[in-house]
Write a protein that holds these residues in place. Sequence first.
Motif, PDB file in Angstrom:
ATOM      1  N   SER A  50       0.816  -1.210   0.000  1.00 18.45           N
ATOM      2  CA  SER A  50       0.000   0.000   0.000  1.00 18.45           C
ATOM      3  C   SER A  50       0.850   1.261   0.000  1.00 18.45           C
ATOM      4  O   SER A  50       0.353   2.346  -0.197  1.00 18.45           O
ATOM      5  N   CYS A 109       2.220   3.127   2.186  1.00 17.49           N
ATOM      6  CA  CYS A 109       1.854   4.236   3.058  1.00 17.49           C
ATOM      7  C   CYS A 109       2.633   4.161   4.370  1.00 17.49           C
ATOM      8  O   CYS A 109       2.134   4.487   5.421  1.00 17.49           O
ATOM      9  N   ALA A 152      -2.951  -0.454 -14.871  1.00 16.16           N
ATOM     10  CA  ALA A 152      -3.140   0.879 -14.287  1.00 16.16           C
ATOM     11  C   ALA A 152      -2.936   1.926 -15.374  1.00 16.16           C
ATOM     12  O   ALA A 152      -2.402   1.638 -16.453  1.00 16.16           O
ATOM     13  N   TYR A 178       1.204   6.235 -14.392  1.00 13.28           N
ATOM     14  CA  TYR A 178       2.017   5.661 -13.317  1.00 13.28           C
ATOM     15  C   TYR A 178       3.284   4.965 -13.815  1.00 13.28           C
ATOM     16  O   TYR A 178       3.993   4.338 -13.041  1.00 13.28           O
ATOM     17  N   PRO A 193     -12.984  10.619 -16.873  1.00  9.26           N
ATOM     18  CA  PRO A 193     -11.699  11.164 -17.290  1.00  9.26           C
ATOM     19  C   PRO A 193     -10.543  10.385 -16.656  1.00  9.26           C
ATOM     20  O   PRO A 193     -10.689   9.811 -15.584  1.00  9.26           O
ATOM     21  N   PRO A 215      -6.619  10.057 -15.119  1.00  6.78           N
ATOM     22  CA  PRO A 215      -5.875  10.901 -14.174  1.00  6.78           C
ATOM     23  C   PRO A 215      -4.693  11.630 -14.810  1.00  6.78           C
ATOM     24  O   PRO A 215      -3.867  11.010 -15.465  1.00  6.78           O
ATOM     25  N   PRO A 216      -4.610  12.955 -14.629  1.00  6.67           N
ATOM     26  CA  PRO A 216      -3.415  13.684 -15.053  1.00  6.67           C
ATOM     27  C   PRO A 216      -2.297  13.494 -14.015  1.00  6.67           C
ATOM     28  O   PRO A 216      -2.567  13.098 -12.878  1.00  6.67           O
ATOM     29  N   LYS A 276      -2.567  14.719 -10.453  1.00  9.83           N
ATOM     30  CA  LYS A 276      -3.597  14.170  -9.559  1.00  9.83           C
ATOM     31  C   LYS A 276      -3.369  12.689  -9.296  1.00  9.83           C
ATOM     32  O   LYS A 276      -4.324  11.933  -9.117  1.00  9.83           O
ATOM     33  N   ARG A 277      -2.120  12.257  -9.354  1.00 10.12           N
ATOM     34  CA  ARG A 277      -1.863  10.851  -9.015  1.00 10.12           C
ATOM     35  C   ARG A 277      -2.196  10.612  -7.551  1.00 10.12           C
ATOM     36  O   ARG A 277      -2.219  11.556  -6.757  1.00 10.12           O
ATOM     37  N   TRP A 278      -2.419   9.354  -7.188  1.00 15.08           N
ATOM     38  CA  TRP A 278      -3.021   9.057  -5.875  1.00 15.08           C
ATOM     39  C   TRP A 278      -2.240   9.642  -4.710  1.00 15.08           C
ATOM     40  O   TRP A 278      -2.819  10.133  -3.747  1.00 15.08           O
ATOM     41  N   LEU A 294      -3.026  13.305  -4.407  1.00 11.00           N
ATOM     42  CA  LEU A 294      -4.352  13.519  -3.809  1.00 11.00           C
ATOM     43  C   LEU A 294      -4.290  13.368  -2.301  1.00 11.00           C
ATOM     44  O   LEU A 294      -4.929  14.097  -1.555  1.00 11.00           O
ATOM     45  N   LYS A 295      -3.504  12.375  -1.867  1.00 14.19           N
ATOM     46  CA  LYS A 295      -3.423  12.112  -0.421  1.00 14.19           C
ATOM     47  C   LYS A 295      -2.856  13.296   0.336  1.00 14.19           C
ATOM     48  O   LYS A 295      -3.113  13.431   1.528  1.00 14.19           O
ATOM     49  N   SER A 296      -2.076  14.120  -0.349  1.00 14.39           N
ATOM     50  CA  SER A 296      -1.489  15.237   0.393  1.00 14.39           C
ATOM     51  C   SER A 296      -2.297  16.526   0.225  1.00 14.39           C
ATOM     52  O   SER A 296      -1.871  17.583   0.661  1.00 14.39           O
ATOM     53  N   LEU A 297      -3.461  16.436  -0.427  1.00 12.84           N
ATOM     54  CA  LEU A 297      -4.277  17.651  -0.611  1.00 12.84           C
ATOM     55  C   LEU A 297      -4.837  18.147   0.713  1.00 12.84           C
ATOM     56  O   LEU A 297      -5.225  17.360   1.562  1.00 12.84           O
TER      57      LEU A 297
END
Lengths: 577, 178
Positions: free
Chosen positions: B25, B27, B141, B145, B164, B166-167, B170-172, B175-178
Amino acid sequence: MNATEEFDVCVIGSGAGGGPVAWRLAQAGYRVVVLEKGPWFNEKDFYKDELACCRRRAYFPDAKTEPKMLETREDTEDGDGSWQTRPAHEAGWDLWNGNMVGGATNLMSGHFHRLKPVDFRLRSTFGPIEGANVADWPIAYDDLEPYYALVEREVGISGRVVAHPNQEPRSTPDFPYPPTREHPIAGWIDAAGKSLGYHPIPTPRAILSKPDQGRGGCSYSGYCGSYGCATGAKGSSRAALLNRAVATGRCEVRPHAMSYRLESDSTGKVVAAHYFDREGQKRQVRARLFAVACQAIETSRLLLMSTGPRHPQGLGNNHGQVGRNLIFAGGGSGSGRLSFKKFGEPLREFGTFVNRALQDWYVINDRAFGPRQKGGTIDLVEVHPAPIARAAPLLKEDGRLVWGKPLKRNLENYFRFGRGVKIEAFCDWLPHDDCRVSLDPTLKDKWGLPVARLRVDFHPKNLGVGWYLANKGAEVLKQLGAEEVISYAVGNPPTNLQAGGCRFGRDPKTSVLDPDCRAHDCENLFVTDGSFMPTGGSVPHTWTIYANAFRVADKIMAQLGNTPGNTLGKSQGDPHA
Amino acid sequence: MKRRTFLFQTAGLAAAPTLSLTSLSGCGRPGAQADLPDTVWRTLAAVHAHLFPSEAKAPGAAELDTLGYLKAALDVPGFDPAERAAILRGAEAVEAQAKPRAFTELDEAEREAVLRAVEATESGRAWLEGMLNYLIEALLADPVYGGNPSGVGWRWLDHNPGFPRPPAGKRWFLLKSL
Ligand SMILES: Cc1cc2nc3c(=O)[nH]c(=O)nc-3n(C[C@H](O)[C@H](O)[C@H](O)COP(=O)(O)OP(=O)(O)OC[C@H]3O[C@@H](n4cnc5c(N)ncnc54)[C@H](O)[C@@H]3O)c2cc1C
Ligand code: SF4
């Protein structure tokens, strides 16, 4: 630090239970603050990205730093295995369903069904069930019906009413939005179902079939459930309600606000919600009234963490009822495969929905199966196209790993064969003593807070009804010519369909909330997510959660009385005003 | 009533199953982002080529750039150092099994025998399963990536990725750090 602020209402949790309260109160002129532990994503943050939605879980908390403790029975062939306790993620369970403004409603697939009148009187209709805590609801279907109709308009539900033996009463003849576009499979299910004497119906969807309310219509993007919506068509609490609430200028949404305690004073009333902000700083917000909607498990956890002078065991818990009778959606499952070879080009259509349901056995009247009893709903849906999830099971065969050319041939055969249809059968998840939430005595999350400890077991009756329904779904799939049709009952709960834990009722000794969803022992505390449900109906819960939250919003307004600056009907954020 | 339950079935309603291994994962605590040694990459390249061979009508590890994908995955900020270490140990276990020769020098049948022997140990099996998971991610995927160049994997399997897409911004993990 802005230690104290005054709002009329503080809503905690911004999903299906929180959105309606925030929107209705802001619309009516009250000052509302919404605390939401997750970030504030919007349409520009949602893509068809399986790593983001599902494999790396970008829209969820980290299960390791925000764990839950899980107690389940060992899986044995012949009955009661002993209890096993370990962090939920180590058992492969994720009980978080969306950590963001709008909560899990951003990710739902939005198959929506109302409850039926019989669901409000289960105990008086069918009598008690041994080993289960079945209770009648303290309100009737007629009390909720106007709010189901309101949700059709406010959240946006697309559908078509078709007469069938278990159709619930409606105050309007049909849905405000026409059905979403259907895949040819829907027509084939209709023909197969009817030839068996059944009544397939179009499944209502919380999806706009055409643009409205400043939101786009469905673009048939091919991936709906588990993925956020890039057009605003999906009826998330965020797109459908909170955006409008914020536009009134009277609703403030605070993302990254993890509420950990509701503070109550010496009279027992809640005076402040305490939360950690993004930087981990402790903050608080004061309000006249509080509405909790953190999704069932986390709502019970927050109330249990909120002890005070008059609430030594936690808010609403003076009779030890908080966390009891947690429910999920019970049922069965299955699938069948339709081949391109047999069904030809029409089967290749991309993006449209199967959208079919059967409610012929909502009450089962079948001597061979036993006395007349509660049954449920069968949804027939497309197998989710997420490719990595579909490929992953092909990596193992008979306990060995598969690789090389054999793996490649399996992938070709699987992906190029055709399309899959899934059976999702829903029966009541019978509430009982071994399905509940408490605080774990030792495990803590990244803020040092005690995590929710879940004890989860299922009532054996769920399996019987689950099998019955799943087999009926399989019969329809076989009739339409599907191959490899399988069906089975499921004892494990669907972790994304949670409710209960703070059931509403008239007796404070056996329920947490009164019929208005106000805590029996705290006059300015309401719970507005699915926690209130004593039984869940034989459908997924979300339409009912939305409807009840709209109902409770009216009760809250009645309690708060008229406010200065009430501009109901004039607010700029309300296109229907 | 039998208690037999179906563990793979825990999310309802047209939800996408989430079969990701927790160990993959990505993380964990932020760790050293140092690249793996070249020798390890050579072993991994040979393992990937064996697990997902190139064919005239079907892309293999090389066409899918599965190594590029793995490198990009390792470079994600916060990639679990324990997972990195496990990848390294697995490659070493393959070379140990191939001794006295190098895995890269073996023919197809010999490579198969070595990897099946690795599969017979618990840690080896977990490692191979992890590699296969990276492989199908590289295959399916979004190309953003690093694998599946221009959607070659999707085309091979007639798969429609939806929209749409993913550009890069906006990779995962962004996004997690938004
Ligand atoms: C993939 C998927 C598919 C689904 N499909 C369907 C479907 O087809 N039909 C259907 O009826 N239902 C479906 N559902 C279920 C539906 O999403 C839920 O029933 C609904 O969202 C529950 O509403 P809620 O208000 O209880 O929780 P949520 O909508 O999840 O909202 C709870 C919010 O509270 C926040 N929160 C939690 N704790 C705190 C705290 N301490 N402080 C501040 N904020 C907090 C959470 O981050 C979350 O945003 C689906 C769910 C998923 C995940
Ligand atoms: S555009 Fe339609 S199919 Fe795509 S996520 Fe939104 S509601 Fe679902």
